[in-house]
Design a protein around this motif. Sequence first.
Motif, PDB file in Angstrom:
ATOM      1  N   SER A   1     -26.779 -35.502 -11.295  1.00  0.00           N
ATOM      2  CA  SER A   1     -27.002 -35.513 -12.738  1.00  0.00           C
ATOM      3  C   SER A   1     -28.201 -36.396 -13.062  1.00  0.00           C
ATOM      4  O   SER A   1     -28.697 -37.130 -12.204  1.00  0.00           O
ATOM      5  CB  SER A   1     -25.751 -36.023 -13.463  1.00  0.00           C
ATOM      6  OG  SER A   1     -25.449 -37.331 -13.019  1.00  0.00           O
ATOM      7  N   TYR A   2     -28.632 -36.342 -14.311  1.00  0.00           N
ATOM      8  CA  TYR A   2     -29.811 -37.108 -14.721  1.00  0.00           C
ATOM      9  C   TYR A   2     -29.472 -38.589 -14.825  1.00  0.00           C
ATOM     10  O   TYR A   2     -28.422 -38.969 -15.332  1.00  0.00           O
ATOM     11  CB  TYR A   2     -30.315 -36.595 -16.067  1.00  0.00           C
ATOM     12  CG  TYR A   2     -31.411 -37.454 -16.645  1.00  0.00           C
ATOM     13  CD1 TYR A   2     -32.714 -37.336 -16.182  1.00  0.00           C
ATOM     14  CD2 TYR A   2     -31.133 -38.399 -17.628  1.00  0.00           C
ATOM     15  CE1 TYR A   2     -33.719 -38.139 -16.682  1.00  0.00           C
ATOM     16  CE2 TYR A   2     -32.141 -39.194 -18.138  1.00  0.00           C
ATOM     17  CZ  TYR A   2     -33.426 -39.069 -17.658  1.00  0.00           C
ATOM     18  OH  TYR A   2     -34.416 -39.874 -18.157  1.00  0.00           O
TER      19      TYR A   2
ATOM     20  N   THR B   1     -32.856 -30.982 -12.975  1.00  0.00           N
ATOM     21  CA  THR B   1     -31.568 -31.590 -13.317  1.00  0.00           C
ATOM     22  C   THR B   1     -31.619 -33.108 -13.197  1.00  0.00           C
ATOM     23  O   THR B   1     -31.023 -33.821 -14.009  1.00  0.00           O
ATOM     24  CB  THR B   1     -30.480 -31.028 -12.379  1.00  0.00           C
ATOM     25  OG1 THR B   1     -30.526 -29.621 -12.443  1.00  0.00           O
ATOM     26  CG2 THR B   1     -29.098 -31.500 -12.769  1.00  0.00           C
TER      27      THR B   1
ATOM     28  N   PRO C   1     -31.483 -34.438 -20.284  1.00  0.00           N
ATOM     29  CA  PRO C   1     -30.921 -33.267 -20.982  1.00  0.00           C
ATOM     30  C   PRO C   1     -30.797 -33.489 -22.484  1.00  0.00           C
ATOM     31  O   PRO C   1     -30.927 -32.533 -23.256  1.00  0.00           O
ATOM     32  CB  PRO C   1     -29.551 -33.071 -20.316  1.00  0.00           C
ATOM     33  CG  PRO C   1     -29.237 -34.372 -19.675  1.00  0.00           C
ATOM     34  CD  PRO C   1     -30.529 -35.012 -19.323  1.00  0.00           C
ATOM     35  N   ASP C   2     -30.561 -34.740 -22.877  1.00  0.00           N
ATOM     36  CA  ASP C   2     -30.438 -35.000 -24.328  1.00  0.00           C
ATOM     37  C   ASP C   2     -31.753 -34.750 -25.049  1.00  0.00           C
ATOM     38  O   ASP C   2     -31.789 -34.199 -26.151  1.00  0.00           O
ATOM     39  CB  ASP C   2     -29.986 -36.441 -24.561  1.00  0.00           C
ATOM     40  CG  ASP C   2     -28.518 -36.608 -24.205  1.00  0.00           C
ATOM     41  OD1 ASP C   2     -27.823 -35.575 -24.132  1.00  0.00           O
ATOM     42  OD2 ASP C   2     -28.082 -37.740 -23.965  1.00  0.00           O
TER      43      ASP C   2
ATOM     44  N   ALA D   1     -24.225 -27.058 -26.390  1.00  0.00           N
ATOM     45  CA  ALA D   1     -24.815 -27.302 -25.065  1.00  0.00           C
ATOM     46  C   ALA D   1     -24.702 -28.785 -24.701  1.00  0.00           C
ATOM     47  O   ALA D   1     -24.420 -29.139 -23.546  1.00  0.00           O
ATOM     48  CB  ALA D   1     -26.270 -26.864 -25.057  1.00  0.00           C
ATOM     49  N   THR D   2     -24.918 -29.668 -25.699  1.00  0.00           N
ATOM     50  CA  THR D   2     -24.800 -31.107 -25.442  1.00  0.00           C
ATOM     51  C   THR D   2     -23.392 -31.449 -24.964  1.00  0.00           C
ATOM     52  O   THR D   2     -23.192 -32.156 -23.969  1.00  0.00           O
ATOM     53  CB  THR D   2     -25.105 -31.900 -26.730  1.00  0.00           C
ATOM     54  OG1 THR D   2     -26.337 -31.478 -27.237  1.00  0.00           O
ATOM     55  CG2 THR D   2     -25.128 -33.387 -26.456  1.00  0.00           C
TER      56      THR D   2
ATOM     57  N   ALA E   1     -21.199 -29.446 -23.648  1.00  0.00           N
ATOM     58  CA  ALA E   1     -20.924 -28.841 -22.333  1.00  0.00           C
ATOM     59  C   ALA E   1     -21.533 -29.681 -21.216  1.00  0.00           C
ATOM     60  O   ALA E   1     -20.868 -29.970 -20.209  1.00  0.00           O
ATOM     61  CB  ALA E   1     -21.462 -27.419 -22.294  1.00  0.00           C
ATOM     62  N   THR E   2     -22.782 -30.091 -21.418  1.00  0.00           N
ATOM     63  CA  THR E   2     -23.433 -30.869 -20.343  1.00  0.00           C
ATOM     64  C   THR E   2     -22.811 -32.257 -20.215  1.00  0.00           C
ATOM     65  O   THR E   2     -22.774 -32.818 -19.133  1.00  0.00           O
ATOM     66  CB  THR E   2     -24.942 -31.008 -20.613  1.00  0.00           C
ATOM     67  OG1 THR E   2     -25.143 -31.490 -21.937  1.00  0.00           O
ATOM     68  CG2 THR E   2     -25.659 -29.700 -20.433  1.00  0.00           C
ATOM     69  N   ARG E   3     -22.327 -32.787 -21.350  1.00  0.00           N
ATOM     70  CA  ARG E   3     -21.655 -34.097 -21.289  1.00  0.00           C
ATOM     71  C   ARG E   3     -20.292 -33.999 -20.614  1.00  0.00           C
ATOM     72  O   ARG E   3     -19.827 -34.943 -19.998  1.00  0.00           O
ATOM     73  CB  ARG E   3     -21.474 -34.662 -22.706  1.00  0.00           C
ATOM     74  CG  ARG E   3     -22.752 -35.175 -23.331  1.00  0.00           C
ATOM     75  CD  ARG E   3     -23.162 -36.435 -22.647  1.00  0.00           C
ATOM     76  NE  ARG E   3     -24.360 -36.990 -23.257  1.00  0.00           N
ATOM     77  CZ  ARG E   3     -25.220 -37.735 -22.619  1.00  0.00           C
ATOM     78  NH1 ARG E   3     -25.056 -37.965 -21.334  1.00  0.00           N
ATOM     79  NH2 ARG E   3     -26.266 -38.240 -23.218  1.00  0.00           N
TER      80      ARG E   3
ATOM     81  N   VAL F   1     -19.410 -32.068 -18.160  1.00  0.00           N
ATOM     82  CA  VAL F   1     -19.440 -31.858 -16.699  1.00  0.00           C
ATOM     83  C   VAL F   1     -19.294 -33.185 -15.934  1.00  0.00           C
ATOM     84  O   VAL F   1     -18.414 -33.303 -15.063  1.00  0.00           O
ATOM     85  CB  VAL F   1     -20.721 -31.093 -16.281  1.00  0.00           C
ATOM     86  CG1 VAL F   1     -20.865 -31.057 -14.768  1.00  0.00           C
ATOM     87  CG2 VAL F   1     -20.674 -29.676 -16.830  1.00  0.00           C
TER      88      VAL F   1
END
Lengths: 287, 310
Positions: free
Chosen positions: A2-3, A127, A132-133, A150-151, A153-155, A157
């Motif tokens: 992740s980032y 990635t 991503p933010d 999307a925020t 969803a990515t948070r 994970v």
Amino acid sequence: MSYRRRVSPLHAARAGAACAYCLALAIAALTLSNPLTLGAVTVAVGAAALGAGVGHEVRRAALLGLPLAASIVLVNALVTRDGLTVIFRLGDLPLLGHTDITLEATTSGAVLGLRALTLILCGALYTTAVDPDQVLRLFRRVSFRSALTATLATRMVPVLIRDAGRLADAQRCRAGRPPSRVALMRAATSGVLDRALDVAAALEVRGYGVAHRPPRWRQPYGRHDLEFAASAVAVVALAAGARVGALAPFQAYPSLHAPVGGSVLAASIGLLACALLPFADRQGIER
Amino acid sequence: MPLRARAAFAALATIATTALGGCGFGPGVGTSQVTLTVTRGFGEQQIGSTTAKHVPGSETVLRMLERSFTVHNRFGGGFVESINGLSGSGSRRDWFYYVNGVQAPQGAASTAVHKGDQIWWDLHDWTATDSVPAVVGSFPEPFVHGVGGKRLPTTLECGVDVPAACKRVTAALTTAKVPVSSQLLGTGSGPDSLGVVVGTWSDLAPEVAASLIAHGPSASGVYARFTGPGGHSLQVLDPQGAVTRTLGAGSGLVAATADSSSKPTWLITGTDVAGVSAAARALTPGALHDHFALAVQGSSELPVPSQGAL
């Protein structure tokens, strides 16, 4: 994977420039077919990962991608009937019929496999090196609800990954036989649903449902933004030029044609230089 | 048995199985004297022709074609779309190929090339039929080098009223160094022999090959048919199956056909004895060259199918 913010020129660049940089490398991988130039793009992505301090993560992605690349080579060599240079005779095989492995089909498969691997590396670089933010902030004005979804969803994970780690720890500490996979799956799923309900309730209480389009977020351009944006433009231009001008030709069938002449070497070196030069400037990023 | 010994045994067994199964490194042993011809319109126009004195091992019909012509194919080489830019896409035309005058039962990428093979690619209209089991344009093939690299016995059946034509056909085959065994008309050549039948159409009508021709191009791949009482006239068809010419007395036909379970049978026939004699005289490589079948009347020859109108 992740980032995480790191001390690197790529991390210092704004999301738009970093995004364009990763996309340019992916476009170059899709555009070029000569093994040398495609290999130069792969090396560029790997070196960029090292320059961005995410070499370990991208290496893990490469290890995951290698079996896929190998399977592409194998399937192409077995299934494709084209090519004039037979390197191995397999005789009559069930389902496949008479099968000869040709140098051309194997090389073509290797190019396809290398391209797939390079795209995976580009994805891994994106990635781990692009916030991503910030990317979502870019699209927030276009579609607020999509960006919010999307925020979330990515948070979710990384949260779920941490949940899985905690469950695995608890499983190891438990005496007796380990629980079945179905039981673990049930526990994980119910946990995900509980979290989703909590998040939905929190969003409703905070009034996200009636939110309006946010104002434009202005940020002054930095030197790394400009450098990576220029690098992206140069990489795409060089790849397109090499393709249109046939500077790096490649033909797999019917007989292999992959010259390693001056133009191919120049295009490869140019791609490497354009992709890696921005990492030479470390001004303003050192702690 | 210890684990290492079992592993070694399994490896040896795999290698042995692989070697026995026709596997190996490299292309293998090559072959020689293979002719490749590319035409369009049922052999009407030749696009190119080449003879390879030496052919590399593992050569297939498709590889041989790709060495000499610009080929675009689909399905990983399974289907030839265009040769030298000539494509049948969009119309009822496609590329078909014949090895030693016999339609191959599989794709060009899977058909191996053997010594002396005559490979013929033709771009033609398949409105009337998409299957032409055998053609005569590669004579003296398939009698000399056979089918699929295997030379086949040739049987000759002659009608009682055409001894001169029978003698001429025997001479033509003997000149090509083809051993021939003669037998009574109607005996049949069997599924693994090449048959040659010589006789008037009324005599040959009971033969399987003749009945295929009587059912038209869709059954036999031969664009000609005998009509009238006793087959006294010969109709020559165009690629769409329409009659373009009707030949009367003294006309003959050299054609080949096959059903799905047997090797090709050649018919040297005619409306009458004179027609059979004319057809027998046309049994030469020069006269039959690049023709799917040949109609003759006297000394004039008409390729079948006929491209011209009435």
